[in-house]
Every structure is written in structure tokens, then in C-alpha cells.
Enzyme design. Structure first.
Site, PDB file in Angstrom:
ATOM      1  N   CYS A  18       0.808  -1.215   0.000  1.00 15.80           N
ATOM      2  CA  CYS A  18       0.000   0.000   0.000  1.00 15.80           C
ATOM      3  C   CYS A  18       0.840   1.263   0.000  1.00 15.80           C
ATOM      4  O   CYS A  18       1.986   1.263   0.446  1.00 15.80           O
ATOM      5  CB  CYS A  18      -0.908   0.057   1.248  1.00 15.80           C
ATOM      6  SG  CYS A  18      -2.059  -1.301   1.394  1.00 15.80           S
ATOM      7  N   GLY A  44       1.700  -0.159  -4.950  1.00 15.50           N
ATOM      8  CA  GLY A  44       0.465  -0.908  -5.156  1.00 15.50           C
ATOM      9  C   GLY A  44      -0.123  -0.594  -6.507  1.00 15.50           C
ATOM     10  O   GLY A  44      -0.464   0.562  -6.781  1.00 15.50           O
ATOM     11  N   ASN A 123      -1.521   1.820   5.445  1.00 17.91           N
ATOM     12  CA  ASN A 123      -0.408   1.053   4.893  1.00 17.91           C
ATOM     13  C   ASN A 123       0.182   0.214   6.018  1.00 17.91           C
ATOM     14  O   ASN A 123       0.584   0.751   7.047  1.00 17.91           O
ATOM     15  CB  ASN A 123       0.650   2.014   4.330  1.00 17.91           C
ATOM     16  CG  ASN A 123       1.953   1.313   3.973  1.00 17.91           C
ATOM     17  OD1 ASN A 123       3.028   1.846   4.166  1.00 17.91           O
ATOM     18  ND2 ASN A 123       1.844   0.106   3.438  1.00 17.91           N
ATOM     19  N   GLY A 124       0.236  -1.082   5.813  1.00 26.06           N
ATOM     20  CA  GLY A 124       0.763  -1.964   6.848  1.00 26.06           C
ATOM     21  C   GLY A 124      -0.123  -3.177   7.015  1.00 26.06           C
ATOM     22  O   GLY A 124      -0.899  -3.538   6.125  1.00 26.06           O
ATOM     23  N   TYR A 264      14.391  -2.255  -1.432  1.00 25.39           N
ATOM     24  CA  TYR A 264      13.549  -2.480  -2.606  1.00 25.39           C
ATOM     25  C   TYR A 264      12.291  -1.631  -2.673  1.00 25.39           C
ATOM     26  O   TYR A 264      11.974  -1.066  -3.714  1.00 25.39           O
ATOM     27  CB  TYR A 264      13.164  -3.969  -2.666  1.00 25.39           C
ATOM     28  CG  TYR A 264      12.237  -4.325  -3.811  1.00 25.39           C
ATOM     29  CD1 TYR A 264      12.697  -4.323  -5.119  1.00 25.39           C
ATOM     30  CD2 TYR A 264      10.907  -4.662  -3.579  1.00 25.39           C
ATOM     31  CE1 TYR A 264      11.850  -4.646  -6.181  1.00 25.39           C
ATOM     32  CE2 TYR A 264      10.058  -4.994  -4.621  1.00 25.39           C
ATOM     33  CZ  TYR A 264      10.526  -4.984  -5.929  1.00 25.39           C
ATOM     34  OH  TYR A 264       9.701  -5.289  -6.960  1.00 25.39           O
TER      35      TYR A 264
END
Length: 487
Positions: A18, A44, A123-124, A264
Site C-alpha cells: 500500500c 500498489g 499502509n501496513g 527495494y
């Protein structure tokens, strides 16, 4: 629009799930949010959503599958999202809905409370979501999605606090795991990070009175916003026009930021902890060259994520750098419904070897990680088919031996190559002349920790390499997941 299918090449990568973005205090805020979502698209690609607020029309929302550029750049849609306050979300797949195609799983989520509406983008991943969901359903909550994030809305509904910001605090004190949250009420933009700060969130200024929250600084850059600072671990900021209030709802924080953001997930043009992501990845390549030298003729990145590390490796080793593999930038929208014969081509749809460059050469391939290893084998085959004399892999992260439960799409442990093989066994299975990973201490040095990893108190979340989870994955343990034995 139909949901984008995952390509076989992408199935062998780790994916951030996300990205979140919010704007307050500027006209047509949703347009700025759409641009920010576009900058965060790497976090995403499956779906996106925007919620805005306008005093005349109230809360408005739009949720779509596919890329931001294909939906949220259309004037006809953006005109339905008026107001100077908006938040957005780009999604891969949430923990509860891998493979789900339901639009109801696309964030932001919205709830109407007695004191007004509130939208939340997360997000998470909540590691106790299963237990919370079971408890909430038993008490009468009716869930509309399969996402763990919806638990926050239901916890807010059951809170007795009198303001929405206090209800958010109340709800987040009940959850465990990792979260960076951007939320909005009719008058406020709210940002929160969990006490460990596992997932990123930054604050920026836009114009005279506008403020921005974004998962990464690259989201600020695209709209010309000024970077102010990172939201700190365990911090909650409540932003109204021209005013920012900061509180610490979760006690004493201890930063355990996800180290894989450096490797990344984050874009190379973003800044994390005052450090350029690109420079950190280049430095990983330097560490690799020092730790795992090799006699070779050419250093090639596996594009695009291996490029900065390959540059660092080449510079430190003195081996010439070259683009031995070329990435097809347009493959993503070419084969919406691939035939079986096309699907079997696998990685060749995404990457092609520069034959004239690699023929007869001893080639060092630099990649960011090895997950299942299937893509590494195919890339090795392509390089050898193009006439390379030798193929050596250098990996810009330690072996990925454990799944992530904090918001990263990771295969189960039985499918992680490094969890089931030694480094030598992996080399043989992939079929390369040598295979080496950067050490954990080397990775820590590359991100600025000159003394390496503090074993007693790790500075980052590195559970995917070590199995040392800073927050116990309660739901997974309940389901039978076996933790690493204490050292």
C-alpha cells in the site's frame, strides 16, 4: 476496469502492499492526491481510491481497479471529488484479501459517526486482525470488506471518546502490528505511525496554507511540496488549516523501521531518514563487492531494482558496468489476458538479454533479493543462452528466510528458497557459478549503521532475514505458525 493479474515475473518478487497520501488546504485537493498516488504507484498497482470533502456536497469517494493514470486522470471523475481536503490509497493486496477482486476491499474506508464522517487509508498490516474481527462480529459489527484495515473503523464506532481524532487513538491502541495511517474528517487531516515506525510516512507543505502526508518523499516532489519532516514512530499529527498538533498516543516509541524499504520498496529518488534511497542501494553494492569479490568481465543489474547496487558493485570492484539485460517498460498493459503459450514465456516478456554485450563474458548479475528463486533460474538461462561464459549472482539483501506480517506480500515460509536450502544448495539449484548475499551487518553498514547490527537491540525490522519479529504475529501463531527459536 478489471483488476490487473499478477504476471509470473512479479510472482517471484516481494511486494509492498500500500501507499497513502493526503492533502489539506489547497483547492481541488483530490487532483493533488491523484498525482501523489501516481508517484506511489510502485507501492500498489492493483487498485486505488480517493475520498474528498467539500462543505457543499459533503464526503465524496471514488474507487477503481488498475493504475492511477487510467482512472484518476479523467476530468469527469475528478470533478466528482471537490474540496480542499482529500486522501488517497494505492493497493496491492491486503492481508485478508489476497486474490480478491471486490471493490469493497479498496481503500480509503469511510465511516459515519455521530460527530461526523471519517475516512481512513492504511499502509501496513494488523497482526491481531483475525482476533479483533472475531470479537467485533460477536459484538454485532457487520463487516463490508475482507481487509484488516476495516477493524479500525469498527473500533472507532465502539469508542466512547467525543472527537474523531480521539476515537482514532482509542482504536489504534487496540491493534497490533504495523500501520502508517492517513485519515480525514470534515476539517482535519490526520497522520499516525505505530510505535515502532515500521512503515513510512512523511509531512510536507504545499503553498502558503496547504499540508501533505505521503508514504514517501517522491509523492511530495511530484506536486512541488516542500518536505518538512518524517512523522516519528508512535506520533499522531492532526492538521487543520494552518495548524499542526502532535501527540504520542502509544507510549515510548522504539524505531524498528522496515529495512527492506531501503533495499527495494521505496523509490530510489525518495529520502529515508535523511538518506537518499539511491545512495543507500549503491552503497549496498559497494559492501557486496567487498564481501564477495569475483573475477568477472561485466557487472549487470537485474532491472530495475538491482541497478543502483550494480553501479556500486562495479565501481568498488573495478569491473565494467553494462546493461546486459533490458527491461520492457510497456509489458504491464500488453497482455491483460495472456494465453498459456505466452504465460509460459515467463520472464522473457519482461526482460531481454543484450546479446552483443554478454557474449563470451563472465557476467555478474546483481539483484535485490531471491524469493522463490524461479525468476533467478530463468534469468540465468537467458544469460547463458545469449553466450555468456559464466554467470555469478550477487544479491543486495541477506537471504529472505521468513515471511513478513507487517504489510508485505510474502510467500509462506515453505516457498522461500533460503528457508529450505543452504547458500550452496541454492547456488546449485539456480545453476550459477557463484551465489553470494550481502551480510546482515553489511546491509546495516550500507544504511548508515557503521557498527553493523546491534544484536541486543536491532535498529530496524529485519524479521524477513532473521525471524526476529518486533511485534508477535498473534493471528499467525494462533493458526500454527512456528517462530524462530530464541538465540
Amino acid at each position: 476496469m478489471q483488476r490487473q493479474p499478477r504476471h509470473p515475473f512479479d510472482a517471484d518478487r516481494l511486494h509492498e502492499e500500500c501507499g497513502v497520501f493526503g492533502v489539506i488546504g489547497v483547492a481541488e485537493a483530490a487532483n493533488f492526491v491523484a498525482l501523489g498516488m501516481h508517484a506511489l504507484q510502485h507501492r500498489g498497482q492493483e487498485a486505488g481510491g480517493i475520498v474528498s470533502y467539500d462543505p457543499v456536497s459533503g464526503f465524496n469517494s471514488a474507487r477503481r481497479f488498475g493504475y492511477v493514470r487510467d482512472s484518476f486522470t479523467k476530468a469527469s471523475l475528478m470533478e466528482t471529488l471537490p474540496g480542499d481536503l482529500a486522501i488517497g490509497h494505492v493497493r496491492y493486496s491486503t492481508a485478508g484479501s489476497k486474490g480478491s477482486t471486490a471493490i469493497r476491499d479498496v481503500q480509503p474506508f469511510f465511516g459515519e459517526f455521530s460527530m461526523g464522517g471519517c475516512a481512513i487509508a492504511h499502509n501496513g498490516n494488523l497482526t491481531n486482525a483475525t482476533a479483533l474481527r472475531r470479537e467485533l462480529i460477536e459484538r454485532g459489527s457487520i463487516f463490508q470488506s475482507s481487509s484488516d484495515s476495516e477493524c479500525i473503523i469498527h473500533l472507532m464506532a465502539r469508542s466512547i471518546q467525543r472527537t474523531l481524532s480521539e476515537r482514532i487513538k482509542d482504536a489504534l491502541r487496540r491493534v497490533e502490528g504495523a500501520f502508517s495511517i492517513v485519515a480525514m474528517t470534515r476539517t482535519k487531516l490526520i497522520g499516525v505511525r505505530d510505535a515502532l515506525g515500521v512503515r513510512p510516512l512523511v509531512l510536507g507543505r504545499l503553498g502558503e496554507d496547504g499540508y501533505v502526508l505521503s508514504s514517501e518523499t517522491c509523492g511530495l516532489d511530484i506536486i512541488g511540496a516542500e518536505f518538512l519532516r518524517e512523522i516519528e514512530p508512535g506520533e499522531m499529527v492532526v492538521i487543520s488549516k494552518g495548524k499542526i498538533e502532535s501527540t504520542r498516543p502509544f507510549g515510548v516509541p522504539q524505531s524498528r523501521f522496515c529495512i527492506f524499504e531501503h533495499v527495494y520498496f521505496s523509490r530510489p529518488d525518495s529520502i529515508i531518514g535523511g538518506r537518499s534511497v539511491y545512495e543507500t542501494r549503491r552503497q549496498i553494492g559497494v559492501e557486496l563487492a567487498r564481501e564477495a569479490p569475483v573475477d568477472a568481465d561485466l557487472v549487470c543489474p537485474v532491472p530495475d531494482s538491482g541497478t543502483p547496487a550494480a553501479i556500486g558493485f562495479a565501481h568498488e570492484s573495478g569491473i565494467p558496468y553494462g546493461m546486459g539485460i533490458i527491461r520492457n517498460q510497456y509489458m504491464g498493459r500488453t497482455f491483460i489476458e495472456p494465453t498459456e503459450s505466452i504465460r509460459n514465456m515467463g520472464v522473457r516478456l519482461k526482460l531481454n538479454v543484450n546479446r552483443a554485450l554478454v557474449k563470451g563474458k563472465r557476467v555478474v548479475l546483481v539483484d535485490d533479493s531471491v524469493v522463490r528463486g524461479t525468476t533467478s533460474r530463468k534469468i540465468k538461462d537467458m544469460i547463458l543462452d545469449a553466450g555468456a561464459a559464466e554467470v555469478h549472482f550477487r544479491i543486495a539483501s541477506p537471504p529472505t528466510r521468513w515471511p513478513c506480517f507487517y504489510g508485505v506480500d510474502t510467500p509462506e515460509r515453505s516457498k522461500l528458497l533460503a528457508a529450505n536450502m543452504t547458500e550452496e544448495q541454492m547456488r546449485v539449484w539456480i545453476g550459477v557459478d557463484s551465489l553470494r548475499f550481502v551480510s546482515l551487518d553489511g546491509l546495516y553498514r550500507a544504511v548508515g549503521e557503521t557498527g553493523g547490527r546491534d544484536v541486543a537491540r536491532p535498529q530496524y525490522c529485519d524479521a524477513c532475514f532473521t525471524g526476529e519479529y518486533p511485534v508477535l504475529p498473534a493471528d499467525q501463531i494462533e493458526a500454527g505458525f512456528k517462530m524462530a527459536e530464541a538465540k
